[in-house]
Design a protein around this motif. Structure first.
Motif, PDB file in Angstrom:
ATOM      1  N   ALA A  39       0.881  -1.172   0.086  1.00 24.72           N
ATOM      2  CA  ALA A  39      -0.017   0.140   0.078  1.00 24.72           C
ATOM      3  C   ALA A  39       0.891   1.391   0.221  1.00 24.72           C
ATOM      4  N   TYR A  40       0.487   2.233  -0.744  1.00 30.43           N
ATOM      5  CA  TYR A  40       1.147   3.549  -0.665  1.00 30.43           C
ATOM      6  C   TYR A  40       0.187   4.664  -0.382  1.00 30.43           C
ATOM      7  N   GLY A  59       5.501   4.148   1.845  1.00 28.53           N
ATOM      8  CA  GLY A  59       5.139   2.923   1.030  1.00 28.53           C
ATOM      9  C   GLY A  59       5.088   1.968   2.465  1.00 28.53           C
ATOM     10  N   VAL A  60       3.807   1.216   2.631  1.00 27.67           N
ATOM     11  CA  VAL A  60       3.617   0.232   3.767  1.00 27.67           C
ATOM     12  C   VAL A  60       3.548  -1.124   3.264  1.00 27.67           C
ATOM     13  N   SER A  61       4.086  -1.840   4.095  1.00 28.19           N
ATOM     14  CA  SER A  61       4.214  -3.335   3.828  1.00 28.19           C
ATOM     15  C   SER A  61       2.834  -3.945   4.171  1.00 28.19           C
ATOM     16  N   LEU A  62       1.997  -3.710   3.649  1.00 28.58           N
ATOM     17  CA  LEU A  62       0.579  -4.344   3.845  1.00 28.58           C
ATOM     18  C   LEU A  62      -0.233  -4.458   2.444  1.00 28.58           C
ATOM     19  N   ASN A  63      -0.376  -5.877   2.447  1.00 26.42           N
ATOM     20  CA  ASN A  63      -1.061  -6.275   1.223  1.00 26.42           C
ATOM     21  C   ASN A  63      -2.539  -6.134   1.144  1.00 26.42           C
ATOM     22  N   MET A  64      -3.106  -6.395   0.200  1.00 27.77           N
ATOM     23  CA  MET A  64      -4.423  -5.847  -0.270  1.00 27.77           C
ATOM     24  C   MET A  64      -5.450  -6.423   0.777  1.00 27.77           C
ATOM     25  N   LEU A  65      -5.258  -7.763   1.123  1.00 27.38           N
ATOM     26  CA  LEU A  65      -6.121  -8.439   2.232  1.00 27.38           C
ATOM     27  C   LEU A  65      -6.057  -7.892   3.499  1.00 27.38           C
TER      28      LEU A  65
END
Length: 151
Positions: A39-40, A59-65
């Motif tokens: 995620a940005y 920038g965030v290390s967070l996937n869509m789910l």
């Protein structure tokens, strides 16, 4: 997020295509662009002279789910606040409905009843959309996790 944001978010979670969610983060605006793995987050300001400038970007290390889970949890845990977020719109809708009723006399208790009815409808609508989003989160969980990749 706009009124129909959870429905649109559900559509993107169904296809697993990147999407953007935007909202206001007084005094700035926030835009979250979400891809399969990351995620940005961009904070924009009305005060910046250059139209393409931004105040901050992460920038965030967070996937869509996980993004959808976080949003679902935040809205679910703060449902009343989310329903009241745009209180001016809620009051305007109540005023329009109140003014459609017969009679010229303004009665505060009657207006509050109309406002309460509209609030209840919005809360139910948002709760239904959250249910749809939660179901999609459960359905799509199989596509995320160890040894999984975007297909």
């Amino acid at each position: 997020m706009k009124k129909h944001g959870t429905v649109l978010l559900s559509a993107y979670l169904t296809t697993l295509e990147p999407f953007a969610v935007h909202g206001f983060c007084e005094p700035d605006r926030v835009v979250c662009t979400v891809s399969y793995w990351n995620a940005y987050i961009v904070f924009e300001s009305d005060e910046l002279p250059d139209k393409n400038a931004y105040r901050e970007m992460y920038g965030v290390s967070l996937n869509m789910l996980d993004f959808c889970k976080q949003l679902y949890n935040d809205i679910s845990n703060n449902l009343d606040a989310w329903v009241r977020w745009d209180i001016s719109s809620l009051r305007e809708e109540a005023e329009l409905k109140y003014n459609e009723r017969p009679g010229d006399e303004y009665i505060e208790a009657d207006f509050e009843n109309v406002l309460s009815e509209i609030y209840d409808v919005r809360k139910k609508e948002l709760s239904n959309r959250l249910g749809m989003l939660n179901q999609l989160i459960c359905d799509q969980a199989k596509h995320f996790g160890p040894s999984r990749g975007f297909f």
